[in-house]
Design an enzyme around this catalytic site. Sequence first.
Site, PDB file in Angstrom:
ATOM      1  N   LYS A 191       0.703  -1.440  -0.010  1.00 41.27           N
ATOM      2  CA  LYS A 191       0.136  -0.079   0.086  1.00 41.27           C
ATOM      3  C   LYS A 191       0.891   1.028  -0.024  1.00 41.27           C
ATOM      4  CE  LYS A 191      -1.806   2.894   2.030  1.00 41.27           C
ATOM      5  NZ  LYS A 191      -1.629   4.372   1.651  1.00 41.27           N
ATOM      6  N   GLU A 267       8.813   1.135  11.515  1.00 45.23           N
ATOM      7  CA  GLU A 267      10.014   2.110  11.487  1.00 45.23           C
ATOM      8  C   GLU A 267       9.696   3.340  11.369  1.00 45.23           C
ATOM      9  OE1 GLU A 267      12.171   4.735   9.965  1.00 45.23           O
ATOM     10  OE2 GLU A 267      12.148   3.821   8.066  1.00 45.23           O
ATOM     11  N   CYS A 301      13.512  10.087   7.800  1.00 44.15           N
ATOM     12  CA  CYS A 301      13.112  10.106   9.371  1.00 44.15           C
ATOM     13  C   CYS A 301      14.330  10.112  10.325  1.00 44.15           C
ATOM     14  CB  CYS A 301      12.406   8.835   9.402  1.00 44.15           C
ATOM     15  SG  CYS A 301      13.155   7.403   8.873  1.00 44.15           S
ATOM     16  N   GLU A 398       9.141  16.027  15.643  1.00 44.44           N
ATOM     17  CA  GLU A 398       9.684  15.456  14.154  1.00 44.44           C
ATOM     18  C   GLU A 398       9.371  16.538  13.190  1.00 44.44           C
ATOM     19  OE1 GLU A 398       8.750  11.935  12.183  1.00 44.44           O
ATOM     20  OE2 GLU A 398      10.776  11.677  11.685  1.00 44.44           O
TER      21      GLU A 398
END
Length: 500
Positions: A191, A267, A301, A398
């Site tokens: 996906k 992750e 990331c 973040e």
Amino acid sequence: MAESNGNSETQFQIPKIKFTKLFINGEFVDSVSGNTFETIDPRNEEVIARISEGDKEDVDLAVKAAREAFDNGPWPRLSPSERRRIMLKFADLIVENAEEIAALDAMDAGKLFAPVKNMDIPAAAEVIRYYAGAADKIHGTTLKMSRELQGYTLLEPIGVVGHIIPWNFPTQMFIMKVGPALAAGCTMIVKPAEQTPLSALYYAQLAKQAGVPDGVINVVTGFGSTAGAALCSHMDVDKISFTGSTEVGRLVMQAAALSNLKPVSLELGGKSPFIVFDDVDVDKIAPLALVGILYNKGEICVAGSRLFIQEGIYDKFVKKLEEMAKTWVVGDPFDPNSHQGPQVDKKQYERVLSYIEHGKREGAKLLTGGNALDRKGYFIEPTIFIDVEDDMTIAKEEIFGPVLAVMKFKTVEEVIKRANCTNYGLAAGVMTNDLNIANTVSRSIRAGVIWINCYFAFDPDCPYGGYKCSGFERDLGMEGLHKYLQVKSVATPIYNSPWL
Ligand SMILES: NC(=O)C1=CN([C@@H]2O[C@H](COP(=O)(O)OP(=O)(O)OC[C@H]3O[C@@H](n4cnc5c(N)ncnc54)[C@H](OP(=O)(O)O)[C@@H]3O)[C@@H](O)[C@H]2O)C=CC1
Ligand SMILES: CCCCCC/C=C/C(=O)O
């Protein structure tokens, strides 16, 4: 910061979009509902194509195809050397089509065309080759049983895997997940993120061309809250491998727990410290620190988003950062002069700009940037804040954009404590020529990846993933293969053996 006005279309012929439908059981098909969604070009906010919008019914069909391919199809039963041969062919086809795929990722995600074509895609093909080479080296162990039993373990493919991937590295994410799962003998449903469906569909048909049997790789484009959620709670999916936000990671685990208790690997996000000690060569390390945050427009990331500089070189280092940021070119990702393209979509663009406003409001000092570019598209200036405090929002959350938080420190003990003062634990950079400091810091930081005197040192053999709220299990390396395998222990009585 400089701005590129290069006109991409004069330098590169944008390819026609060939694949816009779901890829199920080896065929491109419309979604059951017939619905479609737009994929938008972040360079100009225009529609690139309409893509089939998969939902629960489409996930059911894709899982059915993958289940059949796993339970009764050839892929898990092929000799490993035959799997390897097909995977190597897949890798070759990826390289042959690098230009077209790079254009898809540049349009869909705003990634720089030339580096994607010349580095990222060849590197992705290498990841496939790495796992192709592992396909015939998957084996268990002989057990030393304590009584008259003969025992051994088998490593078997885990089954039908759901890969849910984000938009920041459409190519690498697809390959890092699909490569090892193929080598393990699994079948799968991918996906892709709604923002970047194009290259995943392209890769699916290349895999078919290489000889991957129908039903082994299925791609269901669509939204996370519908197609993604249906995959996570499906009773016939044996494993979910997810990369994305920590928030959605929690939902993925919940859905897995409430359905068939399928294992998940996550992750997730990061707020990685990039630590620079007094003894470094500033001219060498400052460019690395800048790339550490601006690479891929900060949409990575492991971005080195908290820059800790030791007090002795702080002023010199900051001055160097400022000089370099002035020559950093933001512009069209097809223009070879550009260093940075647009953020992936309007939502991320607005999110990054709102963090910049937080930084200004909370009293951090703006060294460079701080604004969007005054043009169409989702372009943001490279933004560096200095005098940042650990408890400011820009130091804690973040941002996933070209926004750096710079902080000063005095001692090794202090910086270890401050670097670890985060819920995340994905990566860290340690810049020093002192081996003892490098060893102490790398063993003290609670993160899954430590880069000493380098940054973004990815390699197919180097496992990649996080501690704490950055997730668990690993992509890449042999760990990235073993997450698609399960251990079966086999024991049988043994008679009249001269030894145990
Ligand atoms: N670790 C990393 O590499 C990444 C981290 N992030 C972080 O997350 C923030 C938000 O980005 P965003 O795109 O919203 O990230 P998400 O976590 O929402 O997206 C990642 C993937 O998960 C899918 N998804 C969303 N909701 C669900 C659900 N309920 N069940 C299953 N799958 C789901 C998304 O689908 P879809 O998008 O199609 O709706 C996408 O394919 C970023 O600003 C960044 O901080 C984001 C991307 C990558
Ligand atoms: C071998 C290439 C690996 C590239 C990995 C990129 C990861 C990005 C992310 O997790 O954000």
